[in-house]
Every structure is written in structure tokens, then in C-alpha cells.
Write an enzyme that holds these catalytic residues in place. Structure first.
Site, PDB file in Angstrom:
ATOM      1  N   LYS A  13       0.846  -1.396   0.138  1.00  0.00           N
ATOM      2  CA  LYS A  13      -0.139  -0.023   0.056  1.00  0.00           C
ATOM      3  C   LYS A  13       0.804   1.086  -0.050  1.00  0.00           C
ATOM      4  O   LYS A  13       0.714   2.144  -0.769  1.00  0.00           O
ATOM      5  CB  LYS A  13      -0.942   0.156   1.147  1.00  0.00           C
ATOM      6  CG  LYS A  13      -2.110  -1.090   1.099  1.00  0.00           C
ATOM      7  CD  LYS A  13      -2.960  -0.704   2.372  1.00  0.00           C
ATOM      8  CE  LYS A  13      -2.521  -0.567   3.690  1.00  0.00           C
ATOM      9  NZ  LYS A  13      -1.974  -2.048   4.252  1.00  0.00           N
ATOM     10  N   ARG A  88      -9.096   1.370   9.069  1.00  0.00           N
ATOM     11  CA  ARG A  88      -8.971  -0.138   9.454  1.00  0.00           C
ATOM     12  C   ARG A  88     -10.045  -0.587  10.327  1.00  0.00           C
ATOM     13  O   ARG A  88      -9.839  -1.614  10.523  1.00  0.00           O
ATOM     14  CB  ARG A  88      -7.620   0.111  10.179  1.00  0.00           C
ATOM     15  CG  ARG A  88      -6.307  -0.207   9.550  1.00  0.00           C
ATOM     16  CD  ARG A  88      -5.111  -0.096  10.469  1.00  0.00           C
ATOM     17  NE  ARG A  88      -3.965  -0.947  10.041  1.00  0.00           N
ATOM     18  CZ  ARG A  88      -2.975  -0.273   9.582  1.00  0.00           C
ATOM     19  NH1 ARG A  88      -2.957   1.065   9.205  1.00  0.00           N
ATOM     20  NH2 ARG A  88      -2.018  -0.711   9.454  1.00  0.00           N
ATOM     21  N   ARG A 155      11.459  -1.814  10.993  1.00  0.00           N
ATOM     22  CA  ARG A 155      10.574  -1.428  12.018  1.00  0.00           C
ATOM     23  C   ARG A 155      10.307  -2.274  12.998  1.00  0.00           C
ATOM     24  O   ARG A 155      10.257  -3.543  12.869  1.00  0.00           O
ATOM     25  CB  ARG A 155       9.155  -0.841  11.046  1.00  0.00           C
ATOM     26  CG  ARG A 155       9.440   0.317  10.584  1.00  0.00           C
ATOM     27  CD  ARG A 155       8.327   0.627   9.622  1.00  0.00           C
ATOM     28  NE  ARG A 155       6.800  -0.023   9.996  1.00  0.00           N
ATOM     29  CZ  ARG A 155       5.868   0.296   9.018  1.00  0.00           C
ATOM     30  NH1 ARG A 155       5.929   0.998   8.105  1.00  0.00           N
ATOM     31  NH2 ARG A 155       4.840  -0.328   9.475  1.00  0.00           N
ATOM     32  N   ARG A 166      -0.126  -8.468  13.214  1.00  0.00           N
ATOM     33  CA  ARG A 166      -0.715  -7.471  12.249  1.00  0.00           C
ATOM     34  C   ARG A 166      -1.584  -8.139  11.302  1.00  0.00           C
ATOM     35  O   ARG A 166      -2.673  -7.627  10.968  1.00  0.00           O
ATOM     36  CB  ARG A 166       0.492  -6.777  11.795  1.00  0.00           C
ATOM     37  CG  ARG A 166       1.313  -5.861  12.613  1.00  0.00           C
ATOM     38  CD  ARG A 166       2.388  -5.295  12.180  1.00  0.00           C
ATOM     39  NE  ARG A 166       2.111  -4.258  11.330  1.00  0.00           N
ATOM     40  CZ  ARG A 166       2.456  -3.873  10.066  1.00  0.00           C
ATOM     41  NH1 ARG A 166       3.635  -4.446   9.922  1.00  0.00           N
ATOM     42  NH2 ARG A 166       2.065  -2.815   9.571  1.00  0.00           N
TER      43      ARG A 166
HETATM   44  P1  AMP Z   1       1.087   1.027   8.783  1.00  0.00           P
HETATM   45  O1  AMP Z   1       2.247   1.852   8.780  1.00  0.00           O
HETATM   46  O2  AMP Z   1      -0.086   1.503   8.279  1.00  0.00           O
HETATM   47  O3  AMP Z   1       1.265  -0.506   8.841  1.00  0.00           O
HETATM   48  O4  AMP Z   1       0.720   1.362  10.590  1.00  0.00           O
HETATM   49  C1  AMP Z   1       1.391   1.126  11.390  1.00  0.00           C
HETATM   50  C2  AMP Z   1       0.705   0.811  12.907  1.00  0.00           C
HETATM   51  O5  AMP Z   1       0.319   1.951  13.177  1.00  0.00           O
HETATM   52  C3  AMP Z   1      -0.381  -0.013  12.713  1.00  0.00           C
HETATM   53  O6  AMP Z   1       0.051  -1.510  13.120  1.00  0.00           O
HETATM   54  C4  AMP Z   1      -1.232   0.313  13.929  1.00  0.00           C
HETATM   55  O7  AMP Z   1      -0.835  -0.202  15.057  1.00  0.00           O
HETATM   56  C5  AMP Z   1      -1.300   1.896  13.722  1.00  0.00           C
HETATM   57  N1  AMP Z   1      -2.110   2.453  12.896  1.00  0.00           N
HETATM   58  C6  AMP Z   1      -2.005   2.947  11.476  1.00  0.00           C
HETATM   59  N2  AMP Z   1      -3.076   3.465  10.846  1.00  0.00           N
HETATM   60  C7  AMP Z   1      -4.328   2.874  11.901  1.00  0.00           C
HETATM   61  C8  AMP Z   1      -5.348   3.131  11.829  1.00  0.00           C
HETATM   62  N3  AMP Z   1      -6.276   3.666  10.767  1.00  0.00           N
HETATM   63  N4  AMP Z   1      -6.267   2.780  12.745  1.00  0.00           N
HETATM   64  C9  AMP Z   1      -5.604   2.106  14.129  1.00  0.00           C
HETATM   65  N5  AMP Z   1      -4.020   2.026  14.025  1.00  0.00           N
HETATM   66  C10 AMP Z   1      -3.440   2.413  13.113  1.00  0.00           C
END
Ligand code: AMP
Length: 216
Positions: A13, A88, A155, A166
Site C-alpha cells: 500500500k 482500518r 521497523r 498484524r
Molecule cells: P502502517 O504503517 O499503516 O502499517 O501502520 C503501523 C501501525 O500504526 C499499525 O500497525 C497500527 O498500530 C497503527 N495504525 C496505523 N493506521 C491506523 C488506523 N487507521 N487505525 C488504528 N491504528 C493504526
């Protein structure tokens, strides 16, 4: 164009959102990036979000919804945006529908085995957030950001145990959004295997068809 990108962690994404944003001339809004910056800056939001993120869970809806609404109100998002990582949950999707009207939700889908492989090979630049992959998109010099020369990092939430959590979180909380957007006639499906450029071209094609079918 106002777009949401859906798909499990590791579907690409972030990579596709960056390319689409440049192509369409709209900002790439990644809630994960905004949250990570808040964690690094030790803001109030960052302090609240960190434990959830480190465990591979979701940050509570109220925090993320308020944060995203603020971001989408900024002037650069007036002409459109690519939302990456939001919504999400169904509650987030409902909230989003109250503060904006989407053109499409693109679902990047992929086989589960490939997801684990992809997630554990990801490396990111802590300075400018550029994303690499040790097999699919390696930097020119191993372990170093092409753009700014900063050493790349893994990360915290890309460790294998966290990746599994996740993906489970995605299946239980986020996958229902596929039906949510399909029911509203907004879902567009893109197979996310292959070269980055191939997936990008597939996405553009799907968006063109979508615009035509909506009479634009
Ligand atoms: P990502 O980089 O999009 O995978 O986001 C990393 C982490 O941030 C996720 O595993 C969640 O813990 C948190 N996160 C990001 N976007 C959201 C969202 N829309 N709702 C809740 N947690 C989020």
C-alpha cells in the site's frame, strides 16, 4: 481524486500510494507514518499510540479518526488524497464517510504466504520514510537510503511475531471493509503480486475504468 487503499500489511500500500500520489498530484496520507512521527516526537498522541503499535494492534479509533480528519482538512488535501492505512475498522470507515466523499477504495490483494515474506524483508529510512525491500526493491548500497544516505532500519512492527499479529488484526478488523466498500459500489480490486510498476499500471487501469463507469 479521493482514494482509499485497502490491503493487508505487506501488500504494498505504501509503495503504491507514493506512486499514485505523484501521478495524480495529490498528497499521500499514511496514518502509520503520521503516528510514527508522533511516537518519535514523543507527542501526547505518540505516547498514547506507541504500545498499540509495538504490539501490532490498532490505535483506538477516536485518536486515529481525529488525527486523520485534521490531516484531510489541510489545504493540500482539498484537491484529493491517497489514504494509506485508514480506515482500518468499520467505525473509521463510517467516520470517514461523514467528513469526505470517496471516489474509490482500491483493494490490493495477495496470497498469505507471500505476505510474511514481504513483511520481514522490508527496510525503511527513519529520516524520509522511503521504503525498500531486500529482495523486491533493494537500495543501491545495502542498508543505506538512496535518497539521503541514512542507515536503514527494520521497523519494530516488522518482526515476524508482530507481523503475524498484524495480519490477524487485519483479518478480524479491516478485512470487513472490503464488503463495506463493495456494498457501496466503491470497491476496486487489484492483484498485488509482480513488479511494483506492473501493479501500479494495473491500479491506474482499474481507476480509469472506474472513472468511465462513473461517467467522468
Ligand atoms: P502502517 O504503517 O499503516 O502499517 O501502520 C503501523 C501501525 O500504526 C499499525 O500497525 C497500527 O498500530 C497503527 N495504525 C496505523 N493506521 C491506523 C488506523 N487507521 N487505525 C488504528 N491504528 C493504526
Amino acid at each position: 481524486m479521493r482514494l482509499v487503499l485497502l490491503g493487508p500489511p505487506g501488500a504494498g500500500k505504501g509503495t503504491q500510494a507514493t506512486k499514485l500520489a505523484a501521478y495524480l498530484g495529490v498528497p499521500h496520507v499514511s496514518t502509520g507514518d503520521i503516528l510514527r512521527h508522533n511516537v518519535t516526537a514523543r507527542s501526547e498522541l505518540g505516547k498514547k499510540a506507541k504500545a498499540y503499535m509495538d504490539a501490532g494492534g490498532l490505535v483506538p479509533d477516536d485518536l486515529v479518526i481525529a488525527m486523520t480528519e485534521r490531516r484531510l482538512k489541510e489545504p493540500d488535501a482539498k484537491k484529493g488524497f491517497i489514504l494509506d492505512g485508514f480506515p482500518r475498522t468499520l467505525a473509521q470507515a463510517e467516520a470517514l464517510s461523514k467528513f469526505t466523499k470517496l471516489d474509490a477504495a482500491v483493494n490490493l490483494f495477495l496470497e498469505p504466504e507471500e505476505l510474511i515474506k514481504r513483511n520481514t524483508g522490508r527496510r525503511v529510512c527513519p529520516k524520509d520514510d522511503t521504503v525498500y525491500h531486500i529482495f523486491m526493491n533493494p537500495p543501491k548500497k545495502s542498508g543505506i537510503c538512496d535518497k539521503c544516505g541514512t542507515p536503514l532500519i527494520i521497523r519494530d512492527d516488522d518482526r515476524e511475531d508482530v507481523v503475524r499479529t498484524r495480519i490477524e488484526t487485519y483479518e478480524s478488523q479491516t478485512a470487513p471493509l472490503i464488503k463495506y466498500y463493495r456494498d457501496r459500489g466503491l470497491l476496486r480490486e487489484v492483484y498485488a503480486s509482480g513488479l511494483i510498476q506492473e501493479i501500479f499500471l494495473r491500479t491506474i487501469e482499474v481507476l480509469k475504468e472506474s472513472a468511465q463507469s462513473r461517467g467522468r
